[in-house]
Write an enzyme that holds these catalytic residues in place. Structure first.
Site, mmCIF file in Angstrom:
data_model
loop_
_atom_site.group_PDB
_atom_site.id
_atom_site.type_symbol
_atom_site.label_atom_id
_atom_site.label_comp_id
_atom_site.label_asym_id
_atom_site.label_seq_id
_atom_site.Cartn_x
_atom_site.Cartn_y
_atom_site.Cartn_z
ATOM 1 C CE LYS A 294 -12.508 4.044 -1.317
ATOM 2 N NZ LYS A 294 -11.565 3.871 -0.207
ATOM 3 N N GLY B 86 -2.468 6.092 -4.946
ATOM 4 C CA GLY B 86 -2.254 5.140 -4.199
ATOM 5 C C GLY B 86 -1.798 3.765 -4.896
ATOM 6 C CB CYS C 56 4.418 9.118 -3.113
ATOM 7 S SG CYS C 56 3.964 10.017 -2.879
ATOM 8 C CD GLU D 181 5.401 3.465 -1.633
ATOM 9 O OE1 GLU D 181 4.338 2.642 -2.063
ATOM 10 O OE2 GLU D 181 5.688 4.529 -1.760
#
Ligand code: NAD
Length: 502
Positions: A194, A247, A305, A404
């Site tokens: 996905k 994610g 990230c 973040e």
């Protein structure tokens, strides 16, 4: 501003104009629309152009993809092929990826805004290398025989898990997918991928390339769509054995809930970060340290990230070091991502633009000093661009140091001594990466040991390779992508204990 292409460089604008992006799903080896015909229009953050329509998959599509993946797994069309045969197919898949370099790179650049120079030179080669590396590993891994007594033979073998759901973000669309696909496919699993709704096109193209390379239908399926629809259906599916998720930490929490509410599938989370880049005054080349800090921070528009978004500098060199980093900002002024000279491109969408500008406002409000950048630019392009931004005078408890941002915003925090540097670096809910810059061997080792992060860089930042694990401590996740350790995520260990009669 667009510079004219050199005689040898491709005219990316012309190619972009001619590109036809196909956003349909890939299920059981075929391109298909969503079962109910739902679709959404995908715009480019580069200039707002419409790239194409994307299948908005829901639970029916996920059911079909998982059923195809399960059937492929159960009949052994992939899992039970000899290792050398699987290796050959995956090596060919890697070659096909390289051969489609320009098309794949263009899809990602147009989809999420990164400069074409990097989607061609980093994203595509790293994706191909990842697939090839795991392909090469297939026929080099041996299982174990346990040290039993003479009356037994105990085999410890690895088996593929079955159906793996891979849910990935948009910042490195193909690399993040490959980090799941490589070890999952190499160990014989079937996969339902996905991709992010913000970067769906390269994923579906990858599945076509895999089929062309000889991967049997049903082994690698792609269901584009939104997180709360296709993503949730996949993570809740009772016939999915494991989820490889990359994610946000927010959604990573949900992955664990979905597993708890369904079949207790394994969940491997690769989540956010707020990595510290610690500069001690004894480091011998502050220009190199500054160039690395700026380069690693502003690479991919700060949408990494592992971006070193907290710059911890010893107070004796802080003014000088901040000046060196800020002086590099012009190099990272956002430009047209389709221009081969551009270093920093567009943020992924208008929401991300608002988020980043909101953090910049929070930095001002909390009393940090913006020494360069801080503004939206190139709005006339129809895309979403923010200047490289450096805040000095940041405290570790400010929002811009804790959360973040996922944009080109660097927070500079000063420290007085080594103990304070380590404390500040570790005072974070994240623990993805960190970096220590010191010419003292003892200090470099001491600090590297004390840092609570999955990767600690010493006197460098982005040198990295598929051969080493990637992942985080604390709320940066669990499990590791890359390296042979990634096989742990997609295989079950089986003990077979045989009694040997005398
Ligand atoms: P995100 O969490 O919003 O989305 C990631 C994926 O999850 C997307 O495919 C999305 O559609 C899906 N999703 C969203 N909500 C869902 C739900 N309720 N159920 C199921 N699926 C859902 O993250 P993003 O904005 O795409 O990516 C940025 C984040 O990814 C950052 O936090 C970044 O640090 C992290 N990241 C981590 C690594 C790593 O290796 N640790 C690498 C790259 C990015």
């Amino acid at each position: 501003m667009t510079t004219a292409p050199s005689p040898t460089s491709p005219d990316w604008h012309a190619r972009a104009g001619a590109l036809r992006a196909d956003g349909r799903a890939v299920v059981d080896g075929r391109r298909v629309p969503a079962a109910d015909g739902a679709e959404f229009e995908k715009r480019s953050p580069v200039d707002g152009r419409i790239l194409g329509v994307v299948a908005r998959c829901g639970s029916t599509d996920v059911d079909r993809a998982v059923a195809a993946a399960r059937a492929a797994f159960d009949d052994g069309r992939w899992a039970r092929q000899p290792p050398a045969a699987r290796k050959k197919v995956l090596l060919r898949f890697a070659e096909h990826i390289l051969a489609a370099r320009d098309e794949l790179a263009l899809l990602d650049t147009l989809d999420m805004g990164k400069p074409i120079r990097y989607s061609t030179s980093v994203d595509v080669p790293a994706t191909a290398r990842c697939i090839a590396w795991y392909a090469e590993a297939i026929d080099k891994l041996y299982d174990e025989i346990a040290p039993t007594g003479p009356g037994a033979l105990a085999l410890v073998t690895r088996e593929p898990m079955g159906v793996i759901g891979a849910i990935v973000p948009w910042n490195y669309p193909m690399i993040m997918a490959a980090w799941k696909l490589g070890p999952a496919l190499a160990s014989g699993n079937s996969v339902v991928l996905k991709p992010s709704e913000k970067s769906p096109f390269s994923a579906t193209r990858l599945a076509e390339l895999a089929l062309e390379a000889g991967l049997p239908p049903g082994v690698f399926n792609v269901v584009p769509g939104f997180g709360h629809e296709a993503g949730e259906a996949l993570a809740l599916h009772p016939d999915v054995d494991a989820i490889g998720f990359t994610g946000s930490t927010r959604v990573g929490r949900r992955m664990l809930e979905y597993a708890g509410r369904s079949n207790l599938k394994r969940v491997y989370n690769e989540l956010g970060g707020k990595s510290a880049f610690i500069v001690f005054p004894d480091f011998h080349d502050l220009d190199r340290a500054a160039a690395t800090a700026a380069g690693a921070m502003f690479f991919n528009q700060g949408e990494s990230c592992n971006a070193p978004s907290r710059l911890l500098v010893h107070r004796s060199i802080a003014d000088d070091f901040v000046q060196r980093v800020s002086a590099l900002a012009p190099r990272y002024q956002p430009g047209d991502p389709l221009d081969g000279n551009t270093e920093m491109g567009a943020l992924v969408d208008a929401t991300q633009l608002r988020t980043v500008l909101g953090y910049i406002e929070a930095g001002h409000d909390e009393g940090a000093r913006c020494v360069t950048g801080g503004r939206q630019v190139r709005a006339e392009s129809g895309g979403h661009y923010v200047e490289p931004t450096v805040f000095d005078g940041v405290r570790n408890d400010m929002k811009i140091a804790r959360e973040e941002i996922f944009g080109p915003v660097l927070s500079v925090i000063r420290f007085a001594d080594e103990a304070e540097a380590v404390r500040l670096a570790n005072e974070s809910s994240y623990g993805l990466q960190a970096s220590v810059w010191s010419s003292g061997l003892d200090r470099a080792h001491r600090v590297a040991r004390a840092l609570r992060a999955g990767t600690v860089h010493v006197n460098q930042y982005d040198e990295d390779d598929i051969t080493v694990p990637f992942g985080g401590y604390k709320q940066s996740g669990n499990g590791r992508d890359k390296s042979l350790h990634a096989f742990d995520k997609y295989t079950e260990l089986k003990t077979t204990w045989l009694r040997l009669d005398p």
